[in-house]
Design a protein around this motif. Sequence first.
Motif, PDB file in Angstrom:
ATOM      1  N   GLU A  69      61.561  -0.152  -0.938  1.00 46.68           N
ATOM      2  CA  GLU A  69      60.587  -0.855  -1.703  1.00 46.68           C
ATOM      3  C   GLU A  69      59.160  -0.343   0.006  1.00 46.68           C
ATOM      4  OE1 GLU A  69      61.613  -4.627  -2.401  1.00 46.68           O
ATOM      5  OE2 GLU A  69      63.835  -3.610  -3.040  1.00 46.68           O
ATOM      6  N   LEU A  70      59.491  -0.600   1.176  1.00 41.35           N
ATOM      7  CA  LEU A  70      58.498   0.140   1.461  1.00 41.35           C
ATOM      8  C   LEU A  70      57.268   1.027   0.875  1.00 41.35           C
ATOM      9  CD1 LEU A  70      56.968  -1.152   4.086  1.00 41.35           C
ATOM     10  CD2 LEU A  70      58.433  -0.035   5.729  1.00 41.35           C
ATOM     11  N   ALA A  71      58.470   2.293   0.546  1.00 40.66           N
ATOM     12  CA  ALA A  71      57.760   3.471   1.248  1.00 40.66           C
ATOM     13  C   ALA A  71      56.875   3.564  -0.253  1.00 40.66           C
ATOM     14  CB  ALA A  71      59.096   4.469   0.455  1.00 40.66           C
ATOM     15  N   ARG A  72      56.984   2.173  -1.509  1.00 39.66           N
ATOM     16  CA  ARG A  72      56.550   2.058  -2.592  1.00 39.66           C
ATOM     17  C   ARG A  72      54.570   1.529  -2.108  1.00 39.66           C
ATOM     18  NH1 ARG A  72      59.763  -0.679  -7.278  1.00 39.66           N
ATOM     19  NH2 ARG A  72      57.800  -0.268  -8.064  1.00 39.66           N
ATOM     20  N   TRP A  73      55.063   0.680  -1.560  1.00 36.99           N
ATOM     21  CA  TRP A  73      53.812   0.016  -0.184  1.00 36.99           C
ATOM     22  C   TRP A  73      53.134   1.242   0.745  1.00 36.99           C
ATOM     23  CZ3 TRP A  73      52.228  -4.110  -2.828  1.00 36.99           C
ATOM     24  CH2 TRP A  73      53.158  -5.753  -3.327  1.00 36.99           C
ATOM     25  N   ARG A  74      53.530   1.766   1.312  1.00 37.25           N
ATOM     26  CA  ARG A  74      53.265   2.731   1.626  1.00 37.25           C
ATOM     27  C   ARG A  74      52.082   4.050   1.227  1.00 37.25           C
ATOM     28  NH1 ARG A  74      57.917   3.354   5.414  1.00 37.25           N
ATOM     29  NH2 ARG A  74      58.353   5.077   3.984  1.00 37.25           N
ATOM     30  N   GLU A  75      53.042   4.521  -0.269  1.00 36.08           N
ATOM     31  CA  GLU A  75      52.508   5.255  -0.469  1.00 36.08           C
ATOM     32  C   GLU A  75      50.779   4.981  -1.434  1.00 36.08           C
ATOM     33  OE1 GLU A  75      53.258   8.416  -4.466  1.00 36.08           O
ATOM     34  OE2 GLU A  75      54.884   7.249  -3.404  1.00 36.08           O
ATOM     35  N   HIS A  76      51.010   3.652  -2.267  1.00 38.45           N
ATOM     36  CA  HIS A  76      49.550   3.572  -2.592  1.00 38.45           C
ATOM     37  C   HIS A  76      49.098   2.754  -2.185  1.00 38.45           C
ATOM     38  CE1 HIS A  76      51.660   5.267  -6.056  1.00 38.45           C
ATOM     39  NE2 HIS A  76      53.091   4.617  -6.187  1.00 38.45           N
ATOM     40  N   ALA A  77      49.239   2.567  -1.149  1.00 38.74           N
ATOM     41  CA  ALA A  77      47.846   2.122  -0.427  1.00 38.74           C
ATOM     42  C   ALA A  77      46.703   2.596  -0.393  1.00 38.74           C
ATOM     43  CB  ALA A  77      48.351   0.990   1.429  1.00 38.74           C
ATOM     44  N   LEU A  78      45.544   2.391  -0.314  1.00 37.03           N
ATOM     45  CA  LEU A  78      44.279   2.397   0.063  1.00 37.03           C
ATOM     46  C   LEU A  78      43.642   2.818   1.399  1.00 37.03           C
ATOM     47  CD1 LEU A  78      41.744  -0.040  -1.844  1.00 37.03           C
ATOM     48  CD2 LEU A  78      42.586   2.310  -2.534  1.00 37.03           C
ATOM     49  N   LEU A  79      44.889   2.011   2.247  1.00 37.54           N
ATOM     50  CA  LEU A  79      44.401   2.708   3.405  1.00 37.54           C
ATOM     51  C   LEU A  79      45.683   2.001   4.185  1.00 37.54           C
ATOM     52  CD1 LEU A  79      40.612   1.335   4.384  1.00 37.54           C
ATOM     53  CD2 LEU A  79      41.434   4.090   4.438  1.00 37.54           C
ATOM     54  N   SER A  80      46.169   2.157   5.610  1.00 36.26           N
ATOM     55  CA  SER A  80      46.738   1.406   6.094  1.00 36.26           C
ATOM     56  C   SER A  80      46.878   1.284   8.217  1.00 36.26           C
ATOM     57  CB  SER A  80      48.462   3.365   6.746  1.00 36.26           C
ATOM     58  OG  SER A  80      49.220   2.516   7.668  1.00 36.26           O
ATOM     59  N   LEU A  81      46.670  -0.019   8.234  1.00 37.37           N
ATOM     60  CA  LEU A  81      46.163  -0.459   9.428  1.00 37.37           C
ATOM     61  C   LEU A  81      47.529  -0.650  10.542  1.00 37.37           C
ATOM     62  CD1 LEU A  81      44.364  -3.640   7.979  1.00 37.37           C
ATOM     63  CD2 LEU A  81      43.347  -1.054   7.997  1.00 37.37           C
ATOM     64  N   ALA A  82      46.086  -0.251  12.197  1.00 37.44           N
ATOM     65  CA  ALA A  82      47.058   0.308  13.149  1.00 37.44           C
ATOM     66  C   ALA A  82      46.412  -1.054  14.583  1.00 37.44           C
ATOM     67  CB  ALA A  82      47.664   1.386  13.212  1.00 37.44           C
ATOM     68  N   PRO A  83      45.609  -1.956  14.127  1.00 32.06           N
ATOM     69  CA  PRO A  83      44.839  -2.422  15.128  1.00 32.06           C
ATOM     70  C   PRO A  83      45.640  -2.516  16.274  1.00 32.06           C
ATOM     71  CG  PRO A  83      46.238  -4.020  13.443  1.00 32.06           C
ATOM     72  CD  PRO A  83      46.535  -2.675  13.181  1.00 32.06           C
ATOM     73  N   LEU A  84      46.052  -1.772  17.024  1.00 38.83           N
ATOM     74  CA  LEU A  84      46.922  -2.391  18.236  1.00 38.83           C
ATOM     75  C   LEU A  84      46.066  -2.517  19.559  1.00 38.83           C
ATOM     76  CD1 LEU A  84      48.970   1.222  18.169  1.00 38.83           C
ATOM     77  CD2 LEU A  84      50.125  -1.348  18.016  1.00 38.83           C
ATOM     78  N   LYS A  85      46.470  -3.110  20.222  1.00 41.10           N
ATOM     79  CA  LYS A  85      45.529  -3.866  21.297  1.00 41.10           C
ATOM     80  C   LYS A  85      45.314  -3.063  22.593  1.00 41.10           C
ATOM     81  CE  LYS A  85      45.881  -9.105  20.233  1.00 41.10           C
ATOM     82  NZ  LYS A  85      44.406  -9.089  19.653  1.00 41.10           N
ATOM     83  N   ASP A  86      43.880  -3.558  23.295  1.00 41.53           N
ATOM     84  CA  ASP A  86      44.379  -2.654  24.327  1.00 41.53           C
ATOM     85  C   ASP A  86      44.709  -3.911  25.397  1.00 41.53           C
ATOM     86  OD1 ASP A  86      42.874  -1.445  26.968  1.00 41.53           O
ATOM     87  OD2 ASP A  86      41.018  -1.995  25.849  1.00 41.53           O
ATOM     88  N   CYS A  87      45.780  -3.203  25.324  1.00 38.68           N
ATOM     89  CA  CYS A  87      47.161  -4.090  27.103  1.00 38.68           C
ATOM     90  C   CYS A  87      48.063  -3.014  26.901  1.00 38.68           C
ATOM     91  CB  CYS A  87      47.706  -4.959  25.711  1.00 38.68           C
ATOM     92  SG  CYS A  87      48.626  -4.496  24.721  1.00 38.68           S
ATOM     93  N   SER A  88      48.046  -3.426  28.441  1.00 41.54           N
ATOM     94  CA  SER A  88      49.132  -2.664  29.322  1.00 41.54           C
ATOM     95  C   SER A  88      50.846  -2.065  28.126  1.00 41.54           C
ATOM     96  CB  SER A  88      49.277  -3.660  31.090  1.00 41.54           C
ATOM     97  OG  SER A  88      50.523  -4.329  30.167  1.00 41.54           O
ATOM     98  N   ARG A  89      50.782  -2.919  27.569  1.00 41.30           N
ATOM     99  CA  ARG A  89      51.578  -2.439  27.144  1.00 41.30           C
ATOM    100  C   ARG A  89      51.761  -1.343  26.477  1.00 41.30           C
ATOM    101  NH1 ARG A  89      53.982  -0.888  21.997  1.00 41.30           N
ATOM    102  NH2 ARG A  89      56.359  -0.813  22.053  1.00 41.30           N
ATOM    103  N   ASN A  90      50.087  -1.499  25.313  1.00 45.14           N
ATOM    104  CA  ASN A  90      49.968   0.361  24.846  1.00 45.14           C
ATOM    105  C   ASN A  90      49.128   1.319  25.595  1.00 45.14           C
ATOM    106  OD1 ASN A  90      51.315  -1.111  22.808  1.00 45.14           O
ATOM    107  ND2 ASN A  90      48.437  -2.462  22.106  1.00 45.14           N
TER     108      ASN A  90
END
Length: 366
Positions: free
Chosen positions: A242-263
Amino acid sequence: MHIDRFARALFEQAGGGLLYVLGGDTLPAYQREGDVEIVRYLREAEHVLERAAGYGARLATLLDRLPDLELVHFRDPWGGAPIVERPKRRYTAVYEVNGLPSIELPFLYPSIPPVLLESVHALEQRCLEGADVVITPSDVTAARLAERGIAAQVIRNGADLPQPAPPPDGPSNYLLYFGALQPWQGVDTALRAFARLQDLDDLDLVICASVHQRRAKAYRKFAEKLQIADRVHWHFALPEHELARWREHALLSLAPLKDCSRNVVQGCAPLKILESMASGTPVVASDLPAVRELLTDGEHGRLVAPDRPGELARAIRVLLDFPDRRASMGESARAHVAQHLSWERSVGQLRDLYTAHGLQADWIAA
């Protein structure tokens, strides 16, 4: 997905083995699937570190019952300590470092005492120095380990190229965020950016969280405060198809990772980025060193300054205005994964590592 792929590679090469993991409410404490035994640690505790200590103690007793181990692959210092510190051990110990609790724990528990973090750091170091091989999915993490005197081999996360799937039931024009909801993921930045796109009447935001819906309570209230709740659609713990369907048909995928020590200090290798690219969906992500390992700005998607919802919104708006460019980025992203970032490639590197260390035993543990 990562544990599944690497564990399968391990057990296929060895002809069986033992998988020891944390368990959930609906899973049995013991399970057998062919030549693989699965043991789950189910005991709860008031504090995460108390549970981690119990997890390690249980593993120590399991090791006593496996005298013929030849290779043990572990992913955390709690399980790693009894593995690397076992007297007169004859097996190879492989430490896969996806994260460093001494860096991550303060984000989850801001009031954690510094003396406790020092103890965790020391535990990590004992595991790093005691392991025969250290691997990690990120160059950033490898550089951090090098500062601690540890040479790590980089074996990146991967993704499969999915088969075409019909669109999901829901909005037809949407941005997608999927994955966990920890503070460093930047979900609040995605919501703030989406609030700046309210003039786009036919645009929605879909959030497919990998956790229980109670973890989203604060974010849902924040969406209400931003007056976008009616256009933010939530889904929780979806099965992969089910997740694969949402991924495939999205206009864009967002990965707004924070600027922090973890990342930035620890490093990361987000599967959400790789899986979106494999689906042919361009990614708009934070411009961080670990992210630049996976995608090229302007070719597979766009990189924007982290923690700046205005810049994220502008990048989204521009890409929405140029559908041909989006399509070209999606095609390039999918081809890039196929050539450089497939699970087949990553698993092949892992198998080569096992072969180099003479893995021929009938039983191994992870």
